[in-house]
Design an enzyme around this catalytic site. Sequence first.
Site, mmCIF file in Angstrom:
data_model
loop_
_atom_site.group_PDB
_atom_site.id
_atom_site.type_symbol
_atom_site.label_atom_id
_atom_site.label_comp_id
_atom_site.label_asym_id
_atom_site.label_seq_id
_atom_site.Cartn_x
_atom_site.Cartn_y
_atom_site.Cartn_z
ATOM 1 N N SER A 127 0.931 -1.000 -0.043
ATOM 2 C CA SER A 127 -0.067 0.085 0.040
ATOM 3 C C SER A 127 0.831 1.310 0.150
ATOM 4 C CB SER A 127 -0.841 0.057 1.227
ATOM 5 O OG SER A 127 -1.547 1.342 1.236
ATOM 6 N N TYR A 152 -2.255 -0.278 10.181
ATOM 7 C CA TYR A 152 -2.685 -0.606 8.600
ATOM 8 C C TYR A 152 -1.199 -0.690 7.899
ATOM 9 C CZ TYR A 152 -3.851 -1.173 3.856
ATOM 10 O OH TYR A 152 -4.070 -1.467 2.612
#
Length: 336
Positions: A127, A152
């Site tokens: 990501s 995350y």
Amino acid sequence: MKILVTGAAGFIGMHVVQRLAARGDRVVGIDNLNAYYDPSLKRARLAQLAPLEAFRFVPLDVVDGPALDALFASERFDAVVHLAAQAGVRYSIENPLAYGESNLAGFLNVLEACRHHPVRHLVYASSSSVYGGNAKMPFSEGDSVDHPVSLYAATKKANELMAHTYSHLYGIPTTGLRFFTVYGPWGRPDMAYFSFTRDMLDGTPIAVFNDGKMMRDFTYIDDIVDGVVAVLDKPATADPDFEPLAPNPGSSRAPYRVFNIGNQDPVALGEFIATLERALGVAAIKVFKPMQPGDVVATHADVSALAAWTGVSPKTPLSAGIGRFVEWFKRYYGRT
């Protein structure tokens, strides 16, 4: 090839399965269909895949290591596209343990399965969040990603480190793809563009964080799939120019690579909302709010490494991509 796609009922997973099946690959998809967002949308995506003769769905959670290992043993995959993960920056603040289970333990199970049942290539989702507090733009794979600002993001960086370890120890070719704000038809309801669309059609105010002073490198789903498939077809190799005295985090002496996939064209949040207003034909009611914990002000992808490796670079303009998303949203939800 015979390919495993984890997270096949997800936004990116569905589109990847369609592309692979269309070109003649045999695809097995797995998903746990969890309730992070409306499972009916996940089931509807699977319904789009059901007619594909080259596709078979197996309900399975990557956290279940023995079941995953048994699937690898019976199917003997040529390659893996690992997209299953617990998504969401803000949700990671509320439910951190879910990220440890899915993104860390689940990914370790995938790596172990690839170790014991060797595959030609493991491609996995990272990501843009790994860039965290970086202020240097555009983000490059050679930049440090040592300052995540959400759990995350930390789990995604951990995935890259874990993959490198398995590439080094066991020679498994692994490639991580740092996705930048993916949008398009069949997208995720927890994403801002999705909730903005719903709220604007309902006449409900939208929350504009950091007083609208945000920029995002929005990347259309078809461009993401182009990159995933192109990378899948070119397994990671050891970098002959790798310099251990000045190591490049995007490559290695091991068969390991990391690439950005972004549109290379950051858009201010105000411009994004204006594009959505034009596509919907309605004006947004904006409520300006402060920055949220775990968020970043801007993202901007340098995709030169991806282009050099595969010849692929994203190309869909925001206005075209948003137009296609709005058409799908109105059709799927029966909105006018």
